[in-house]
Design an enzyme around this catalytic site. Structure first.
Site, PDB file in Angstrom:
ATOM      1  N   GLY A  39      10.318   3.821 -15.081  1.00  0.00           N
ATOM      2  CA  GLY A  39       9.575   4.954 -15.629  1.00  0.00           C
ATOM      3  C   GLY A  39       8.675   5.746 -14.754  1.00  0.00           C
ATOM      4  N   SER A  40       8.812   5.107 -13.340  1.00  0.00           N
ATOM      5  CA  SER A  40       7.999   5.861 -12.422  1.00  0.00           C
ATOM      6  C   SER A  40       8.467   7.273 -12.080  1.00  0.00           C
ATOM      7  CB  SER A  40       7.621   4.934 -11.391  1.00  0.00           C
ATOM      8  OG  SER A  40       8.887   4.683 -10.555  1.00  0.00           O
ATOM      9  N   HIS A  54      -3.764  10.150   5.537  1.00  0.00           N
ATOM     10  CA  HIS A  54      -3.538   9.343   4.195  1.00  0.00           C
ATOM     11  C   HIS A  54      -4.705   8.736   3.788  1.00  0.00           C
ATOM     12  CE1 HIS A  54      -2.465   5.416   2.489  1.00  0.00           C
ATOM     13  NE2 HIS A  54      -1.860   6.070   1.540  1.00  0.00           N
ATOM     14  N   ASN A 107      -5.676   6.480  -0.170  1.00  0.00           N
ATOM     15  CA  ASN A 107      -5.119   5.900  -1.378  1.00  0.00           C
ATOM     16  C   ASN A 107      -6.331   5.034  -2.052  1.00  0.00           C
ATOM     17  OD1 ASN A 107      -4.084   3.409  -2.867  1.00  0.00           O
ATOM     18  ND2 ASN A 107      -2.616   5.040  -3.299  1.00  0.00           N
ATOM     19  N   TYR A 108      -6.913   5.034  -3.144  1.00  0.00           N
ATOM     20  CA  TYR A 108      -7.943   4.232  -3.546  1.00  0.00           C
ATOM     21  C   TYR A 108      -7.177   4.029  -5.452  1.00  0.00           C
ATOM     22  CZ  TYR A 108     -10.615   4.848   0.398  1.00  0.00           C
ATOM     23  OH  TYR A 108     -10.961   5.072   1.565  1.00  0.00           O
ATOM     24  N   ARG A 109      -7.312   2.697  -5.581  1.00  0.00           N
ATOM     25  CA  ARG A 109      -6.474   2.152  -6.682  1.00  0.00           C
ATOM     26  C   ARG A 109      -7.205   1.130  -7.531  1.00  0.00           C
ATOM     27  NH1 ARG A 109      -3.962   0.955  -1.971  1.00  0.00           N
ATOM     28  NH2 ARG A 109      -3.541  -1.164  -1.710  1.00  0.00           N
ATOM     29  N   SER A 127      -3.695   9.154  -4.928  1.00  0.00           N
ATOM     30  CA  SER A 127      -3.280   9.002  -3.411  1.00  0.00           C
ATOM     31  C   SER A 127      -2.767  10.374  -2.846  1.00  0.00           C
ATOM     32  CB  SER A 127      -1.883   8.175  -3.346  1.00  0.00           C
ATOM     33  OG  SER A 127      -1.169   8.129  -2.339  1.00  0.00           O
TER      34      SER A 127
END
Length: 342
Positions: free
Chosen positions: A299-300, A146, A148-150, A132
């Site tokens: 936990g991020s 911007h 983002n690839y997920r 990202s």
């Protein structure tokens, strides 16, 4: 012995190519090199390095701080952030590879999008990985970009796995430059057209709809492509499509930066950039799925999630640009999206 030496050379080559060692470890990725999860992690690592090096080449006086982090619940990430450069006020390119148990809030968010998730004893093991980036230039004539690839995978109660891909690339200019808009959209269209001619118009509309700031009645920018929850026609075909899109990031954006990074600008134009960045912040904190998922995941890493926010922004009470001004021109496009490629 020869095979071992070849393995070591390959690992050393990968180390040089990446910004930091992969979260899963080079040897583990090579051992599982045929598995899609490994190939996706290698792709996001390569994308991070390609974009960081392309940006750094345009801003030689600045450098990316490379920050590796671990998540105690499973996985970790690599955050690369450049701040206060000559060209870029803030540019971040993050990789995360996390696993563990999906939080109830995140599962609820996914079910609201139509996901049928069958938990075992209330637990849903998951794996998520992605790259990202948000790039905020100093010059108001250079757009913010911007991408983002997920990839996401969830194991259900009966052991079956749901998987899907998501992502996109979009442009947020302070001032409208039609030549830039056409170049950006044409480059993304070419990446989509390699796989299916229907993808670009479908994902362009999705992008316009997704990046809509409802309380303002306008889009965040002039769009690009956006998709989510894509799980067909096959895992391999969607992966190849995502790979094409990721490879299009540098050619769709870097020429625009080169064209305008030395343009002159006035204090009034800088002020308008700050006001538009305020809108960017509003969308990211109120509507963005990725931000919401990150904040809901135990936990991020909050610093990495909020990397998308600019260093500076501004809100003025009841600010309205004059009619027929260049500021009013971009607002018209944000309220009524255009077709840039036909």
């Amino acid at each position: 012995m020869a095979a071992s030496e070849e393995d070591e050379r390959e690992e050393e080559e990968l180390r040089r190519r990446f910004m930091a060692p992969p979260v899963s470890g080079l040897r583990e990725l090579r051992r599982r090199r045929r598995e899609l999860r490994s190939r996706m992690e290698l792709l996001i690592m390569e994308t991070q390095a390609e974009v960081c090096r392309a940006l750094a080449a345009l801003d030689p006086g600045a450098a990316f701080a490379v920050d590796t982090w671990e998540r105690k619940e499973g996985g970790g990430g690599i955050s690369c952030v450049l701040q206060d450069g000559e060209v870029f006020e803030k540019a971040g390119v993050n990789v995360s590879v996390v696993s563990g148990l999906l939080s109830e809030e995140a599962a609820r968010q996914m079910r609201s999008r139509g996901k049928s998730l069958k938990a075992k004893d209330g637990k849903l093991p998951f794996c998520a990985m992605g790259v990202s980036s948000v790039i905020h230039p100093k010059n108001p004539h250079v757009p913010t970009m911007h991408f983002n690839y997920r990839y996401f995978e969830i194991e259900e109660a009966d052991g079956t796995k749901q998987w899907w891909f998501g992502g996109g690339t979009d442009l947020t200019p302070t001032y409208l430059n039609e030549e830039d808009a056409v170049h950006f959209h044409k480059t993304l269209k070419e990446a989509c057209d390699k796989h299916d001619l229907k993808l670009y118009p479908k994902y362009k509309k999705w992008c316009d709809d997704y990046f809509y700031i409802k309380h303002r009645g306008e889009r965040r920018g002039i769009g690009g492509i956006f998709f989510d929850d894509v799980d067909s026609p096959s895992k391999e075909e969607v992966f190849q499509f995502v790979k094409s899109c990721a490879k299009a990031v540098v050619p769709c954006y870097i020429p625009i930066v080169k064209r305008h990074c030395h343009d002159s600008f006035t204090p009034e134009e800088k002020l308008w950039q700050q006001l538009r960045r305020g809108r960017y912040v509003e969308f990211n904190l109120v509507y963005d799925r990725g931000t919401k998922f990150g904040l809901l995941t135990p936990g991020s890493r909050i610093e990495s999630i909020l990397m998308s926010l600019p260093l500076t922004a501004r809100w003025e009470y009841m600010h309205t640009p004059p009619e027929s001004s260049k500021e009013a021109e971009i607002l018209e496009v944000l309220r009524n999206p255009k077709d840039w490629v036909h």
